[in-house]
Write a protein that holds these residues in place. Structure first.
Motif, mmCIF file in Angstrom:
data_model
loop_
_atom_site.group_PDB
_atom_site.id
_atom_site.type_symbol
_atom_site.label_atom_id
_atom_site.label_comp_id
_atom_site.label_asym_id
_atom_site.label_seq_id
_atom_site.Cartn_x
_atom_site.Cartn_y
_atom_site.Cartn_z
ATOM 1 N N GLU A 166 44.677 37.046 52.164
ATOM 2 C CA GLU A 166 44.069 36.997 53.496
ATOM 3 C C GLU A 166 43.384 38.321 53.854
ATOM 4 O OE1 GLU A 166 46.430 36.984 57.576
ATOM 5 O OE2 GLU A 166 46.405 34.984 56.664
ATOM 6 N N THR A 167 42.115 38.235 54.317
ATOM 7 C CA THR A 167 41.324 39.424 54.639
ATOM 8 C C THR A 167 40.629 39.207 55.975
ATOM 9 O OG1 THR A 167 40.913 39.760 52.281
ATOM 10 C CG2 THR A 167 39.516 40.978 53.823
ATOM 11 N N ILE A 168 40.729 40.176 56.881
ATOM 12 C CA ILE A 168 40.123 40.063 58.207
ATOM 13 C C ILE A 168 38.634 40.391 58.128
ATOM 14 C CG2 ILE A 168 40.091 40.990 60.559
ATOM 15 C CD1 ILE A 168 43.053 41.555 60.288
ATOM 16 N N GLY A 169 37.814 39.549 58.757
ATOM 17 C CA GLY A 169 36.387 39.816 58.789
ATOM 18 C C GLY A 169 35.617 38.760 59.547
ATOM 19 N N ARG A 170 34.358 39.071 59.853
ATOM 20 C CA ARG A 170 33.471 38.130 60.554
ATOM 21 C C ARG A 170 32.334 37.660 59.654
ATOM 22 N NH1 ARG A 170 30.980 38.057 66.519
ATOM 23 N NH2 ARG A 170 29.214 36.654 66.111
ATOM 24 N N TYR A 171 32.053 38.425 58.601
ATOM 25 C CA TYR A 171 30.927 38.120 57.722
ATOM 26 C C TYR A 171 31.422 37.919 56.297
ATOM 27 C CZ TYR A 171 28.372 40.062 61.683
ATOM 28 O OH TYR A 171 27.883 40.300 62.939
ATOM 29 N N VAL A 172 30.801 36.988 55.598
ATOM 30 C CA VAL A 172 31.139 36.767 54.195
ATOM 31 C C VAL A 172 29.857 36.820 53.365
ATOM 32 C CG1 VAL A 172 33.201 35.405 54.687
ATOM 33 C CG2 VAL A 172 30.993 34.242 54.387
ATOM 34 N N LEU A 173 29.992 37.250 52.144
ATOM 35 C CA LEU A 173 28.871 37.336 51.202
ATOM 36 C C LEU A 173 29.272 36.623 49.929
ATOM 37 C CD1 LEU A 173 26.774 40.508 50.327
ATOM 38 C CD2 LEU A 173 27.624 38.991 48.537
ATOM 39 N N PHE A 174 28.499 35.609 49.572
ATOM 40 C CA PHE A 174 28.706 34.910 48.302
ATOM 41 C C PHE A 174 27.624 35.393 47.342
ATOM 42 C CE2 PHE A 174 27.818 31.592 45.227
ATOM 43 C CZ PHE A 174 29.079 31.202 44.812
ATOM 44 N N GLU A 175 28.056 35.856 46.174
ATOM 45 C CA GLU A 175 27.122 36.385 45.175
ATOM 46 C C GLU A 175 27.218 35.561 43.896
ATOM 47 O OE1 GLU A 175 25.721 40.796 43.900
ATOM 48 O OE2 GLU A 175 27.862 40.407 43.668
ATOM 49 N N ALA A 176 26.099 34.941 43.526
ATOM 50 C CA ALA A 176 26.025 34.181 42.272
ATOM 51 C C ALA A 176 25.544 35.125 41.179
ATOM 52 C CB ALA A 176 25.069 33.004 42.428
ATOM 53 N N LEU A 177 26.413 35.382 40.210
ATOM 54 C CA LEU A 177 26.105 36.354 39.153
ATOM 55 C C LEU A 177 25.423 35.711 37.959
ATOM 56 C CD1 LEU A 177 29.490 38.289 39.291
ATOM 57 C CD2 LEU A 177 27.336 38.912 40.389
ATOM 58 N N SER A 178 25.675 34.415 37.738
ATOM 59 C CA SER A 178 25.038 33.724 36.610
ATOM 60 C C SER A 178 25.032 32.230 36.867
ATOM 61 C CB SER A 178 25.769 34.032 35.297
ATOM 62 O OG SER A 178 27.089 33.508 35.306
ATOM 63 N N GLU A 179 24.242 31.504 36.047
ATOM 64 C CA GLU A 179 24.093 30.055 36.151
ATOM 65 C C GLU A 179 24.678 29.412 34.901
ATOM 66 O OE1 GLU A 179 21.142 26.395 35.979
ATOM 67 O OE2 GLU A 179 21.760 27.851 34.482
ATOM 68 N N ILE A 180 25.162 28.179 34.986
ATOM 69 C CA ILE A 180 25.936 27.586 33.894
ATOM 70 C C ILE A 180 25.167 27.488 32.588
ATOM 71 C CG2 ILE A 180 27.512 26.311 35.384
ATOM 72 C CD1 ILE A 180 25.822 23.791 34.834
ATOM 73 N N ASN A 181 23.826 27.404 32.663
ATOM 74 C CA ASN A 181 23.025 27.333 31.445
ATOM 75 C C ASN A 181 22.187 28.583 31.213
ATOM 76 O OD1 ASN A 181 23.787 24.714 30.481
ATOM 77 N ND2 ASN A 181 22.649 23.839 32.190
ATOM 78 N N GLY A 182 22.563 29.665 31.891
ATOM 79 C CA GLY A 182 21.884 30.935 31.672
ATOM 80 C C GLY A 182 20.529 31.047 32.343
ATOM 81 N N GLN A 183 20.189 30.130 33.258
ATOM 82 C CA GLN A 183 18.905 30.185 33.954
ATOM 83 C C GLN A 183 18.978 31.168 35.124
ATOM 84 O OE1 GLN A 183 16.311 28.721 32.721
ATOM 85 N NE2 GLN A 183 17.400 27.565 31.151
ATOM 86 N N ALA A 184 17.813 31.416 35.729
ATOM 87 C CA ALA A 184 17.734 32.432 36.789
ATOM 88 C C ALA A 184 18.059 31.876 38.168
ATOM 89 C CB ALA A 184 16.331 33.047 36.804
#
Length: 527
Positions: free
Chosen positions: A494-512
């Motif tokens: 559990e982490t207190i906050g109002r903002y969240v950031l989702f970061e996609a580092l890669s794609e399942i087939n290596g695409q951009a």
């Protein structure tokens, strides 16, 4: 008047007004942007006043003109029209190829293959060796030297294994588990039939160690604390670096079969790989993991009994942080229990760093995990109606409406997609969301696009929580999703906050690309 009334991916249909009087026919000329027309080579010739133009290259702008002709006479150019061929999202898959020592596979590593294409692999043993087996997607296909994946429509893996051509075990310098006492005495090696005298000469700790020595370890006796055992019936062995299946059945699956008289044992018949040895287990769900129990083999033989160890917990089975427990077991055959600070995860990795008599083997009769199930039933989904997308690094708005706002609209048939029409920026891709208030954030759910296309489906990810939307500490969760289109749930401390950031580092087939149908946030009920 020349125009393009119909366009499709990779082709166009041109149409023009008929000449009066009618000529003998018409010729269509085309050029790619930046090039000149080649009037000696028309793209089409005929008597109709329209024609299809096929085999156009994605991402290219073409120009067209029409000329009427009769005999050797040809008119001037018509008006010029241009057509930009929209790039299509091609689907590709990855094939991972590897070979153990004493041979090779070509091509090795990860190869990207376009859907519907084929890929051939050549397996070559080293001198004095032959192919023992080839595994395709984990299943044996025999001792092949050539294998082709035809009409690829999913990710695959291929592994090659080799063995010595010579079948004479006695001529090798290896020590087998059933070597005679005479052989042992002549080699000085220790094997499964070592005498008690040999064992007593080691520096290992024996069953009769004093209480003071036992109390100095980090182990906790079984009756000290009442903890829940995760049922072995819901566990699955995901991977193991070595298991003996030639001389006998010493499969890694035996560590979770509930039987003390069966056991996992690393290879010793054809080869004896050195430690460390690892076994990875899927617990069948997310748990607050608090400890484990290791039962050595119970057949009266101590070979492979673990001395030094390390234990890890992971949420995705691929990302492993620092070990949650390390130590050295006593050298007896009683069950050992190790407790540690509870850690949320679905996968555990046990690593045997050494054996009590310094041998290369590892053995294990039973492996039990202590923990409590983590359930999102105690959490609440924040209403998406109060969320706002603050920023996104990329969204496709030219080739279609794939706005980032669709990630929080509550509709599965819409989705956010990064740019692909005019440009294709590389990952990582980020989306920042204001939750509309401060919460005790406990997890999130990611739903991939649901239109039957997998392009942009996230593989590796990182997730952050912030109080101000500008200061981001270490990610509260990282991992790699499975490559299917089902909703994924990730829980964390559990982490207190109002903002969240989702970061996609890669794609399942290596695409951009990155795509997302829905992103939901889980928070503490009491908030």
């Amino acid at each position: 008047m020349l125009c393009i009334p119909k366009t499709y991916a990779g082709q166009a249909t041109l149409a023009w007004d008929a000449n009066d009087p009618a000529p003998e026919g018409y010729r269509v000329y085309q050029r790619a942007e930046g090039n000149a027309y080649d009037y000696s080579n028309p793209a089409w010739t005929g008597t109709d006043t329209s024609c299809p133009l096929n085999n156009l290259v994605d991402g290219t702008t073409y120009a067209f003109v029409v000329r009427a002709f009769s005999g050797t006479l040809e008119s001037a150019d018509s008006n010029e029209v241009t057509y930009y061929v929209e790039p299509s999202e091609s689907t590709t898959f990855s094939i991972s190829a590897s070979a153990e020592t004493n041979g090779q596979i070509d091509p090795a590593g990860v190869t990207t293959v376009t859907q519907g294409d084929s890929q051939t692999y050549t397996i070559s043993p080293a001198a004095g060796y032959e192919v023992a087996d080839v595994l395709v997607d984990g299943e044996s296909v025999g001792a092949l030297t050539l294998y082709t994946f035809n009409q690829v429509a999913q990710n695959h893996s291929i592994q090659a294994f080799f063995t010595e051509v010579s079948q004479s075990e006695d001529s090798t310098g290896e020590t087998n588990e059933n070597d005679t006492d005479e052989t042992e005495d002549s080699t000085g090696e220790t094997n499964e039939n070592d005498t008690d005298e040999t064992e007593d000469s080691t520096d290992e700790t024996n069953e009769n160690d004093t209480d003071e020595t036992e109390d100095s370890t980090d182990e906790t006796n079984e009756n000290d604390i009442e903890l829940s055992l995760i049922p072995q019936s819901q566990m699955t062995v995901i991977s193991v670096d070595s298991e003996e299946l030639d001389r006998g059945d010493y499969s890694a699956d035996y560590v979770i079969d509930g039987l003390a008289d069966t056991f996992w044992h690393t290879e010793w018949y054809y080869s004896t790989p050195n430690p460390p040895h690892q076994i990875v287990i899927d617990l069948g769900g997310q748990f607050n993991v608090q400890g484990f129990r290791y039962l050595p083999r119970q057949d009266g033989n101590v070979n492979g009994t673990v001395a030094e160890y390390a234990f890890y917990v992971s949420q995705d089975g691929q990302t492993w942080q620092t070990a949650v427990a390390t130590g050295c077991f006593d050298g007896d055959q009683t069950e050992k229990e190790v407790l540690f600070q509870e850690t949320i995860g679905r996968y555990v990795l046990f690593e045997a760093l050494s054996e009590i008599n310094g041998q290369a083997w590892t053995s294990m009769a039973e492996f039990n995990i202590l923990g409590e199930a983590v359930s999102s039933t105690s959490s609440t989904l924040i209403s998406q109606s109060q969320m706002t997308v603050i920023s996104v690094d990329s969204e496709e708005l030219d080739g279609g409406d794939y706005s980032a706002d669709y990630a929080i609209d509550g509709l599965e048939d819409t989705f956010w997609h990064t740019e692909w029409y005019y440009s294709t920026p590389n990952p990582p891709h980020q989306i920042v969301i204001d939750l509309g208030g401060e919460f005790n954030v406990q997890g999130f759910r990611y739903l991939p696009r649901q239109d039957g296309n997998v392009n942009g489906t996230v593989a590796e990810y990182a997730f952050y929580v912030s109080q101000d939307g500008q200061t981001w500490q270490t990610a509260v969760a990282t991992g790699c999703f499975d490559g299917d289109q089902t909703e994924k749930e990730v829980l964390f401390q559990e982490t207190i906050g109002r903002y969240v950031l989702f970061e996609a580092l890669s794609e399942i087939n290596g695409q951009a690309w990155t795509s997302m149908a829905e992103l939901n946030i889980l928070v503490d009920d009491s908030n």
